[in-house]
Design a protein around this motif. Structure first.
Motif, short mmCIF file in Angstrom:
data_model
loop_
_atom_site.label_atom_id
_atom_site.label_comp_id
_atom_site.label_asym_id
_atom_site.label_seq_id
_atom_site.Cartn_x
_atom_site.Cartn_y
_atom_site.Cartn_z
N SER A 124 0.66 -1.29 -0.03
CA SER A 124 0.18 0.15 -0.11
C SER A 124 0.82 1.55 0.05
O SER A 124 1.95 1.22 1.09
CB SER A 124 -1.21 -0.28 1.60
OG SER A 124 -1.66 1.19 1.70
N SER A 134 -0.77 -7.74 4.21
CA SER A 134 -1.71 -7.38 2.95
C SER A 134 -1.31 -8.44 2.01
O SER A 134 0.05 -9.05 2.93
CB SER A 134 -2.09 -6.08 2.68
OG SER A 134 -2.57 -6.24 2.03
N PRO A 152 -3.80 -4.14 -2.12
CA PRO A 152 -3.25 -3.61 -1.25
C PRO A 152 -4.07 -2.62 -0.34
O PRO A 152 -4.06 -1.65 -0.99
CB PRO A 152 -1.41 -3.37 -1.11
CG PRO A 152 -1.32 -3.87 -2.40
CD PRO A 152 -2.90 -4.07 -3.54
N SER A 177 -7.01 -5.19 3.17
CA SER A 177 -7.31 -5.56 1.90
C SER A 177 -8.14 -5.15 1.41
O SER A 177 -9.27 -4.81 1.39
CB SER A 177 -6.47 -6.62 0.73
OG SER A 177 -7.24 -7.20 0.94
#
Length: 206
Positions: A124, A134, A152, A177
C-alpha cells in the motif's frame, strides 16, 4: 456454513506412507518452505498438519446432488473446504460422498494436499510499513465466471470484501485489503477458486 476447527482435533497416530512423510516425522524436514523450495509433492495430509500445527479448516459450502438410478434416487453430498494457518498458507479442496461428514472429510484432506504459500507484505502506497498484513502488490485470480482482484490496503483498513471472501482471505493471513469481484460471486465454487488463484499469484507474479 462455516465451522472452524483445529486440525489437532483430528490428529491420530501417524504412520507415514511416503518418503517425504518419513523425513518430516524424523525431523529431517522441519518446514513447509523446505518442501516447496525443493519442489517436493505432498501426498499425505498429515505432513501439513505436522508442519503447520495451527492450521484450521473452514467448510465453505455443502451441496446435495440427487441422481436417479435403477435402484431409485441416490443422494450424494458435495463439500468445499478451505484450510489455512492465518499466516501465509492456504488451500482448498472438494469432496463427494454419500454422507455429509464423509464428503467434508474428503474435501478437507484434499485441501491439505493443495496447500500453497501466500506471499504477505505491504504493497500500500498509503502505508509503506514493513509488516506482513496485506499483499505486496495487486493480484488477480479467475475461477469459472468469477474474477477477483486483491488490492493492497493500509494497516487498519480491514478486509473490504463480502463475508465469504473475507473469511477465506483471513484464513490465508491477510488483515487489510480491498477486493473487486466480477461475475456471479454466489457460486462459491468459482469464487473460492478465484481467491485461491489470486493468492497463488502472489508468488507466480512477484
Amino acid at each position: 456454513m462455516s465451522s472452524m476447527f483445529s486440525s489437532q482435533q483430528q490428529q491420530a497416530e501417524w504412520k507415514p506412507r511416503t518418503t517425504l512423510g518419513r523425513d518430516v516425522l524424523a525431523g529431517k524436514i522441519t518446514s513447509m518452505d523446505q518442501i516447496y523450495e525443493n519442489g517436493l509433492r505432498i501426498q499425505e495430509s498429515e505432513i501439513v498438519k505436522h508442519l503447520l500445527p495451527d492450521i484450521k479448516s473452514q467448510v465453505v459450502h455443502v451441496g446435495i446432488v440427487q441422481k436417479q438410478t435403477d435402484a431409485g434416487e441416490m443422494t450424494r453430498f458435495n463439500a468445499l473446504v478451505a484450510v489455512g494457518n492465518e499466516a501465509g498458507w492456504f488451500g482448498i479442496g472438494k469432496g463427494k460422498a454419500s454422507q455429509m461428514r464423509l464428503a467434508i472429510d474428503k474435501a478437507t484432506n484434499a485441501a491439505y494436499l493443495n496447500v500453497i504459500p501466500v506471499k504477505l507484505g505491504c504493497g500500500s502506497w498509503e502505508c509503506k510499513c514493513t509488516q506482513l498484513h496485506s499483499v505486496p502488490f495487486k493480484v488477480r485470480g479467475k475461477g469459472g465466471s468469477v474474477t477477483l482482484e486483491i488490492i493492497p490496503g493500509p494497516r487498519g483498513l480491514g478486509l473490504v470484501a463480502g463475508e465469504n471472501i473475507k473469511n477465506l482471505l483471513k484464513l490465508a493471513g491477510l488483515k487489510d485489503s480491498w477486493t473487486k469481484t466480477f461475475g456471479s460471486t454466489n457460486t462459491m465454487s468459482s469464487t473460492t477458486k478465484a481467491v485461491f488463484n489470486a493468492l497463488r499469484s502472489t508468488y507466480s507474479v512477484g
